[in-house]
Write a protein that holds these residues in place. Structure first.
Motif, PDB file in Angstrom:
ATOM      1  N   SER A  89       0.815  -1.215   0.000  1.00  0.00           N
ATOM      2  CA  SER A  89       0.000   0.000   0.000  1.00  0.00           C
ATOM      3  C   SER A  89       0.849   1.265   0.000  1.00  0.00           C
ATOM      4  O   SER A  89       1.937   1.308   0.557  1.00  0.00           O
ATOM      5  N   SER A  99      -3.329  -1.763  -2.459  1.00  0.00           N
ATOM      6  CA  SER A  99      -4.155  -0.554  -2.544  1.00  0.00           C
ATOM      7  C   SER A  99      -3.338   0.730  -2.425  1.00  0.00           C
ATOM      8  O   SER A  99      -2.255   0.747  -1.864  1.00  0.00           O
ATOM      9  N   HIS A 100      -3.910   1.803  -2.950  1.00  0.00           N
ATOM     10  CA  HIS A 100      -3.372   3.157  -2.854  1.00  0.00           C
ATOM     11  C   HIS A 100      -1.931   3.263  -3.367  1.00  0.00           C
ATOM     12  O   HIS A 100      -1.127   4.017  -2.836  1.00  0.00           O
ATOM     13  N   ASN A 101      -1.604   2.494  -4.411  1.00  0.00           N
ATOM     14  CA  ASN A 101      -0.294   2.601  -5.035  1.00  0.00           C
ATOM     15  C   ASN A 101      -0.381   3.528  -6.239  1.00  0.00           C
ATOM     16  O   ASN A 101      -1.409   3.611  -6.899  1.00  0.00           O
ATOM     17  N   HIS A 102       0.696   4.244  -6.504  1.00  0.00           N
ATOM     18  CA  HIS A 102       0.719   5.205  -7.613  1.00  0.00           C
ATOM     19  C   HIS A 102       1.991   4.947  -8.416  1.00  0.00           C
ATOM     20  O   HIS A 102       3.087   5.230  -7.946  1.00  0.00           O
ATOM     21  N   ASP A 103       1.837   4.379  -9.607  1.00  0.00           N
ATOM     22  CA  ASP A 103       2.983   4.010 -10.424  1.00  0.00           C
ATOM     23  C   ASP A 103       2.927   4.708 -11.776  1.00  0.00           C
ATOM     24  O   ASP A 103       1.872   4.779 -12.402  1.00  0.00           O
ATOM     25  N   ASN A 129      -5.792   1.998  -6.744  1.00  0.00           N
ATOM     26  CA  ASN A 129      -4.474   2.130  -7.344  1.00  0.00           C
ATOM     27  C   ASN A 129      -4.556   3.068  -8.542  1.00  0.00           C
ATOM     28  O   ASN A 129      -5.569   3.141  -9.224  1.00  0.00           O
ATOM     29  N   HIS A 130      -3.470   3.800  -8.790  1.00  0.00           N
ATOM     30  CA  HIS A 130      -3.424   4.740  -9.905  1.00  0.00           C
ATOM     31  C   HIS A 130      -2.181   4.439 -10.736  1.00  0.00           C
ATOM     32  O   HIS A 130      -1.065   4.549 -10.244  1.00  0.00           O
ATOM     33  N   TYR A 131      -2.385   4.008 -11.989  1.00  0.00           N
ATOM     34  CA  TYR A 131      -1.282   3.654 -12.857  1.00  0.00           C
ATOM     35  C   TYR A 131      -1.337   4.478 -14.133  1.00  0.00           C
ATOM     36  O   TYR A 131      -2.385   4.568 -14.773  1.00  0.00           O
ATOM     37  N   ASN A 133      -9.997   1.526  -9.098  1.00  0.00           N
ATOM     38  CA  ASN A 133      -8.672   1.727  -9.651  1.00  0.00           C
ATOM     39  C   ASN A 133      -8.762   2.699 -10.820  1.00  0.00           C
ATOM     40  O   ASN A 133      -9.778   2.799 -11.483  1.00  0.00           O
TER      41      ASN A 133
END
Length: 122
Positions: free
Chosen positions: A37, A57-61, A79-81, A99
């Motif tokens: 996270s 969750s709540h990852n930004h790549d 998640n935000h990719y 997402n």
């Protein structure tokens, strides 16, 4: 972490959270981990193996190419990719929701997943 190439083996770890990595190539092995996270990865190529993990969750790549293996994971959300190419295998996952993906090419495998809702694809 700031490096040309980052490879991390954290299988069966409890919490992988609030990491910020900038690299040409990032590879994370996180199978059977409990919580992944609030991580932020910036790279030309990101590969994350998070199969059988509990919460992603709540990852930004941000990357040219993002590949995530999340088969049999319980909860994949928020998640935000952003990438030229995004490939996600989330088959047999329980929850896949909220997402946000921005990409030229998006491939997501959600076969046998239970709850798929409120995802945003651009």
């Amino acid at each position: 972490l700031l490096s040309h190439k980052i490879t991390v083996y954290l299988s069966k770890s409890l919490i992988i959270s609030q990491n910020h990595c900038i690299s040409l190539k990032i590879t994370y092995y996180l199978t059977k981990s409990l919580i992944i996270s609030q991580n932020h990865y910036t790279s030309h190529k990101i590969t994350i193996d998070a199969s059988k993990s509990l919460i992603i969750s709540h990852n930004h790549d941000t990357s040219h190419e993002i590949t995530i293996h999340a088969t049999k994971s319980l909860h994949i959300s928020h998640n935000h990719y952003t990438s030229h190419k995004i490939t996600i295998d989330a088959s047999k996952s329980l929850i896949f929701s909220q997402n946000h993906y921005i990409s030229h090419e998006i491939t997501i495998n959600l076969t046998k997943s239970l709850c798929i809702s409120q995802n945003h694809y651009t």
